[in-house]
Scaffold this motif. Structure first.
Motif, PDB file in Angstrom:
ATOM      1  N   GLY A 113      47.888  14.368-105.238  1.00  9.09           N
ATOM      2  CA  GLY A 113      47.462  14.797-103.899  1.00  9.09           C
ATOM      3  C   GLY A 113      47.870  16.170-103.692  1.00  9.09           C
ATOM      4  N   ASP A 114      47.462  16.634-102.505  1.00 13.04           N
ATOM      5  CA  ASP A 114      47.790  18.005-101.851  1.00 13.04           C
ATOM      6  C   ASP A 114      49.156  18.272-101.261  1.00 13.04           C
ATOM      7  OD1 ASP A 114      47.439  17.132 -99.424  1.00 13.04           O
ATOM      8  OD2 ASP A 114      45.764  17.900 -98.937  1.00 13.04           O
ATOM      9  N   VAL A 115      49.213  19.484-100.931  1.00  9.47           N
ATOM     10  CA  VAL A 115      50.917  19.668-100.477  1.00  9.47           C
ATOM     11  C   VAL A 115      50.985  19.065 -99.247  1.00  9.47           C
ATOM     12  CG1 VAL A 115      52.257  21.647 -99.805  1.00  9.47           C
ATOM     13  CG2 VAL A 115      50.663  22.173-101.829  1.00  9.47           C
ATOM     14  N   SER A 116      50.212  19.121 -98.192  1.00  6.20           N
ATOM     15  CA  SER A 116      50.499  18.209 -96.872  1.00  6.20           C
ATOM     16  C   SER A 116      50.847  16.973 -97.202  1.00  6.20           C
ATOM     17  CB  SER A 116      49.076  18.468 -96.024  1.00  6.20           C
ATOM     18  OG  SER A 116      49.221  19.674 -95.590  1.00  6.20           O
ATOM     19  N   GLY A 117      49.912  16.092 -98.267  1.00  2.95           N
ATOM     20  CA  GLY A 117      50.265  14.953 -98.429  1.00  2.95           C
ATOM     21  C   GLY A 117      51.771  14.620 -99.190  1.00  2.95           C
ATOM     22  N   TRP A 118      52.034  15.549-100.007  1.00  5.96           N
ATOM     23  CA  TRP A 118      53.422  15.564-100.346  1.00  5.96           C
ATOM     24  C   TRP A 118      54.473  15.962 -99.444  1.00  5.96           C
ATOM     25  CZ3 TRP A 118      56.744  19.703-101.308  1.00  5.96           C
ATOM     26  CH2 TRP A 118      57.577  19.677-102.253  1.00  5.96           C
ATOM     27  N   LEU A 119      54.051  16.707 -98.488  1.00 11.22           N
ATOM     28  CA  LEU A 119      55.091  16.750 -97.526  1.00 11.22           C
ATOM     29  C   LEU A 119      55.598  15.915 -96.653  1.00 11.22           C
ATOM     30  CD1 LEU A 119      56.991  19.478 -96.649  1.00 11.22           C
ATOM     31  CD2 LEU A 119      55.085  20.156 -95.536  1.00 11.22           C
ATOM     32  N   TYR A 120      54.227  15.161 -96.207  1.00  8.76           N
ATOM     33  CA  TYR A 120      54.387  13.938 -95.497  1.00  8.76           C
ATOM     34  C   TYR A 120      55.172  12.931 -95.820  1.00  8.76           C
ATOM     35  CZ  TYR A 120      52.936   9.072 -94.597  1.00  8.76           C
ATOM     36  OH  TYR A 120      52.992   7.557 -94.149  1.00  8.76           O
ATOM     37  N   THR A 121      55.033  12.706 -97.358  1.00  4.18           N
ATOM     38  CA  THR A 121      55.950  11.611 -98.179  1.00  4.18           C
ATOM     39  C   THR A 121      57.239  12.070 -97.935  1.00  4.18           C
ATOM     40  OG1 THR A 121      54.085  11.080 -99.682  1.00  4.18           O
ATOM     41  CG2 THR A 121      56.314  10.781-100.296  1.00  4.18           C
ATOM     42  N   ILE A 122      57.703  13.276 -98.092  1.00  6.49           N
ATOM     43  CA  ILE A 122      58.965  13.856 -97.877  1.00  6.49           C
ATOM     44  C   ILE A 122      59.516  13.515 -96.645  1.00  6.49           C
ATOM     45  CG2 ILE A 122      60.531  15.811 -98.044  1.00  6.49           C
ATOM     46  CD1 ILE A 122      59.153  16.793-100.511  1.00  6.49           C
ATOM     47  N   ALA A 123      58.782  13.967 -95.550  1.00  6.83           N
ATOM     48  CA  ALA A 123      59.182  13.961 -94.281  1.00  6.83           C
ATOM     49  C   ALA A 123      59.515  12.429 -93.835  1.00  6.83           C
ATOM     50  CB  ALA A 123      58.220  14.617 -93.473  1.00  6.83           C
ATOM     51  N   ARG A 124      58.523  11.440 -94.078  1.00  5.36           N
ATOM     52  CA  ARG A 124      58.570  10.017 -93.828  1.00  5.36           C
ATOM     53  C   ARG A 124      59.985   9.777 -94.539  1.00  5.36           C
ATOM     54  NH1 ARG A 124      57.133   5.198 -94.339  1.00  5.36           N
ATOM     55  NH2 ARG A 124      57.074   3.746 -92.574  1.00  5.36           N
ATOM     56  N   ASN A 125      60.129  10.111 -95.756  1.00  4.65           N
ATOM     57  CA  ASN A 125      61.240   9.471 -96.485  1.00  4.65           C
ATOM     58  C   ASN A 125      62.739  10.038 -95.978  1.00  4.65           C
ATOM     59  OD1 ASN A 125      63.187  10.450 -99.156  1.00  4.65           O
ATOM     60  ND2 ASN A 125      62.414   8.436 -99.062  1.00  4.65           N
ATOM     61  N   ARG A 126      62.834  11.301 -95.508  1.00  5.10           N
ATOM     62  CA  ARG A 126      63.807  11.773 -94.887  1.00  5.10           C
ATOM     63  C   ARG A 126      64.275  11.046 -93.510  1.00  5.10           C
ATOM     64  NH1 ARG A 126      66.512  12.146 -98.269  1.00  5.10           N
ATOM     65  NH2 ARG A 126      68.012  13.022 -96.978  1.00  5.10           N
ATOM     66  N   PHE A 127      63.386  10.886 -92.856  1.00  8.27           N
ATOM     67  CA  PHE A 127      63.314  10.275 -91.609  1.00  8.27           C
ATOM     68  C   PHE A 127      64.008   8.931 -91.737  1.00  8.27           C
ATOM     69  CE2 PHE A 127      61.784   7.286 -88.370  1.00  8.27           C
ATOM     70  CZ  PHE A 127      62.637   7.860 -87.207  1.00  8.27           C
ATOM     71  N   LEU A 128      63.609   7.992 -92.783  1.00  6.71           N
ATOM     72  CA  LEU A 128      64.004   6.560 -93.076  1.00  6.71           C
ATOM     73  C   LEU A 128      65.395   6.833 -93.637  1.00  6.71           C
ATOM     74  CD1 LEU A 128      60.721   5.007 -94.216  1.00  6.71           C
ATOM     75  CD2 LEU A 128      61.715   4.705 -92.033  1.00  6.71           C
ATOM     76  N   ASP A 129      65.662   7.832 -94.411  1.00  5.66           N
ATOM     77  CA  ASP A 129      67.031   7.861 -94.912  1.00  5.66           C
ATOM     78  C   ASP A 129      67.991   8.249 -93.630  1.00  5.66           C
ATOM     79  OD1 ASP A 129      66.576   7.149 -97.481  1.00  5.66           O
ATOM     80  OD2 ASP A 129      67.022   9.448 -98.485  1.00  5.66           O
ATOM     81  N   HIS A 130      67.417   8.944 -92.938  1.00  2.00           N
ATOM     82  CA  HIS A 130      68.155   9.559 -91.653  1.00  2.00           C
ATOM     83  C   HIS A 130      68.729   8.112 -91.019  1.00  2.00           C
ATOM     84  CE1 HIS A 130      68.386  13.946 -90.394  1.00  2.00           C
ATOM     85  NE2 HIS A 130      68.006  13.795 -91.471  1.00  2.00           N
ATOM     86  N   ARG A 131      67.705   7.518 -90.726  1.00  2.00           N
ATOM     87  CA  ARG A 131      68.104   6.242 -89.967  1.00  2.00           C
ATOM     88  C   ARG A 131      68.877   5.249 -90.811  1.00  2.00           C
ATOM     89  NH1 ARG A 131      63.064   2.820 -88.443  1.00  2.00           N
ATOM     90  NH2 ARG A 131      64.835   1.262 -87.892  1.00  2.00           N
ATOM     91  N   ARG A 132      68.729   5.265 -92.017  1.00  2.00           N
ATOM     92  CA  ARG A 132      69.517   4.215 -92.848  1.00  2.00           C
ATOM     93  C   ARG A 132      71.096   4.771 -92.764  1.00  2.00           C
ATOM     94  NH1 ARG A 132      65.566   4.843 -97.107  1.00  2.00           N
ATOM     95  NH2 ARG A 132      63.962   2.957 -96.672  1.00  2.00           N
ATOM     96  N   ARG A 133      71.171   6.249 -92.704  1.00  2.00           N
ATOM     97  CA  ARG A 133      72.579   6.776 -93.005  1.00  2.00           C
ATOM     98  C   ARG A 133      73.203   6.542 -91.785  1.00  2.00           C
ATOM     99  NH1 ARG A 133      70.773  11.595 -95.468  1.00  2.00           N
ATOM    100  NH2 ARG A 133      70.511  12.646 -93.353  1.00  2.00           N
ATOM    101  N   ILE A 134      72.531   6.802 -90.410  1.00  2.00           N
ATOM    102  CA  ILE A 134      73.293   6.626 -89.238  1.00  2.00           C
ATOM    103  C   ILE A 134      73.241   5.147 -88.650  1.00  2.00           C
ATOM    104  CG2 ILE A 134      73.159   9.053 -88.755  1.00  2.00           C
ATOM    105  CD1 ILE A 134      70.969   8.504 -87.019  1.00  2.00           C
ATOM    106  N   ALA A 135      72.868   4.316 -89.606  1.00  2.00           N
ATOM    107  CA  ALA A 135      72.756   2.972 -89.276  1.00  2.00           C
ATOM    108  C   ALA A 135      72.110   2.597 -87.805  1.00  2.00           C
ATOM    109  CB  ALA A 135      74.159   2.328 -89.099  1.00  2.00           C
TER     110      ALA A 135
END
Lengths: 223, 229
Positions: A113-135
């Protein structure tokens, strides 16, 4: 060649087996809030999005600066959307996403996929990790606060992309669109979304996959 | 090189595309995608609407405006904070090619990059499970609690019979093995559900290296299981 285009803008790598360390970082231009192009020169601005990432993976501050100029606005806008417009949280998330770009640039592969799609994956992954980290895993609320929808159009928004996306979304059934806005564009996990919509999680994923494939075909047609 | 015959489920590809997977699962998917054009194309399709959503949030009218230095919605502090964070980044100790050589794990650069934050240093191989078989704890994801373990076996070796207590995902990084499900070769992705019992074997002419994601340790059967209990 990319290497030739960048030759004037980047310093020679002192050790071919090791990435370059970041060089001195350019200063912010106060009127715009974005870094000035001190080192990149004109050449870096003509490098495609996809070709910037291998350079970032090698430690090029110039390439990262250019990436920031192109993508930081939309990363921050998406972070605000996911963080329910809490500016502090949005800034933390946007920083985390862009730091992940610096660290994980080598994971970009144009075949996926293109850069925007790759960036979308990273953004959502980091958001979900943020939520997991701060419970922050929470009770599933019964309102629309978690729906990620395009905000009202403003002057300067990329209208072509917006129109084609809205057109593609408009072809979906109501339940497909709701699932996409909660669990794909939005910040709920598939399990949370399945609970909200009272669906088996497998059914939800299948619904989303079907909707995404439909959208992808329409987006390609209008591209 | 022949394309892998065994692939991740469509649901797993969706979770990879939408950023829902933990690091061990992302590493396995990244390794499989480096062998499999068909799954890479599926991931591209599943990511595309997300990418367009991000683009539609762009504060610039067009790429040419960006090239001309169009303004950004991002607050000025963000760039300052990024400079500080990146200046603190450790210099990588070795390249991905060096890591492959030192660890004996033939992973693509995209998988090493995913592993970067949780990689065990150094990767250490241990024996003792069965003759000709070694294993290594490669990484542990602190958020999900899932581990990434590598197992390598020589030619004509049998893994001890075991039962999967939790789901196991994995990929063949080198060579191949066979079990009651079938033959698994380079790039093949596998998933064993809880309750599965099997005893994989390598072929007479080829060993194998597999990388697996485990949430719960497997339970050995037979005399090994009795001793460990």
């Amino acid at each position: 060649m990319l290497a030739a285009a960048l030759a004037a803008a980047t310093a020679p790598n002192p050790s071919p087996s090791l990435p370059r360390l970041p060089r001195a970082w350019p200063k912010i231009v106060p009127s715009t809030g974005i870094p000035s192009t001190v080192f990149g020169g004109a050449a870096i601005q003509h490098v495609s999005d996809a070709d910037l990432l291998p350079e970032i993976a090698l430690g090029s501050a110039d390439a990262f600066q250019e990436f920031y100029r192109r993508f930081a606005g939309r990363v921050y806008s998406y972070a605000r959307l996911l963080s329910a417009s809490e500016a502090g949280r949005a800034e933390d998330l946007a920083q985390d996403v862009l730091l992940a770009v610096w660290r994980r640039a080598a994971s970009f592969d144009a075949a996926r996929g293109d850069v925007s799609g790759w960036l979308y994956t990273i953004a959502r992954n980091r958001f979900l990790d943020h939520r997991r980290r701060i419970a922050r895993a929470r009770e599933v609320p019964a309102d629309d606060a978690d729906l990620a929808r395009l905000p009202a159009p403003e002057a300067g928004v990329d209208t072509g992309t917006r129109v084609s996306l809205e057109k593609a979304l408009g072809t979906l059934r109501v339940e497909q669109r709701e699932a996409i806005e909660l669990a794909y564009f939005g910040g709920l996990t598939y399990e949370e979304t399945a609970a909200r919509l009272e669906l088996p999680v497998g059914t939800l994923k299948s619904r989303i996959r079907t909707a995404l494939m439909t959208m992808r075909g329409l987006l390609e047609e209008t591209a | 090189m022949t394309a892998p015959a065994k692939h991740p489920s469509p649901e797993l590809l969706l979770e990879f595309a939408s950023g829902d997977l933990d690091v061990p699962a992302r590493v396995l998917l990244a390794a499989h995608l480096s062998h499999c054009g068909e799954c890479a194309e599926n991931v591209a399709a599943l990511r595309a609407p997300g990418g367009r959503f991000l683009d539609a949030l762009s504060t610039r009218r067009s790429r040419s405006d960006a090239a001309d230095g169009g303004s950004s919605d991002a607050p000025p502090e963000l760039w300052t904070r990024l400079q500080t964070a990146i200046a603190r980044e450790p210099r990588p100790e070795s390249s991905d090619a060096d890591r492959t050589q030192l660890s004996g794990l033939p992973l693509p650069a995209s998988a090493w990059t995913e592993l970067r934050d949780i990689l065990a240093k150094p990767i250490h191989w241990s024996g003792g499970v069965a003759k000709g078989i070694e294993w290594s704890n490669v990484a542990l994801d602190p958020h999900s609690g899932a581990g990434l373990m590598a197992v390598r076996a020589g030619r004509r070796r049998a893994f001890p019979a075991h039962e999967h207590i939790g789901q196991e995902l994995g990929i063949v990084l080198e060579g191949g093995y066979r079990d009651h499900v079938g033959d698994f070769t380079l790039g093949d992705f596998f998933s064993y559900e809880p309750g599965t019992r099997h005893r994989p074997r390598t072929e007479p002419d080829e060993g194998c290296i597999v990388l697996v994601r485990l949430q719960v340790p497997n339970r050995f059967l037979g005399w090994r299981g009795l001793i460990l209990r």
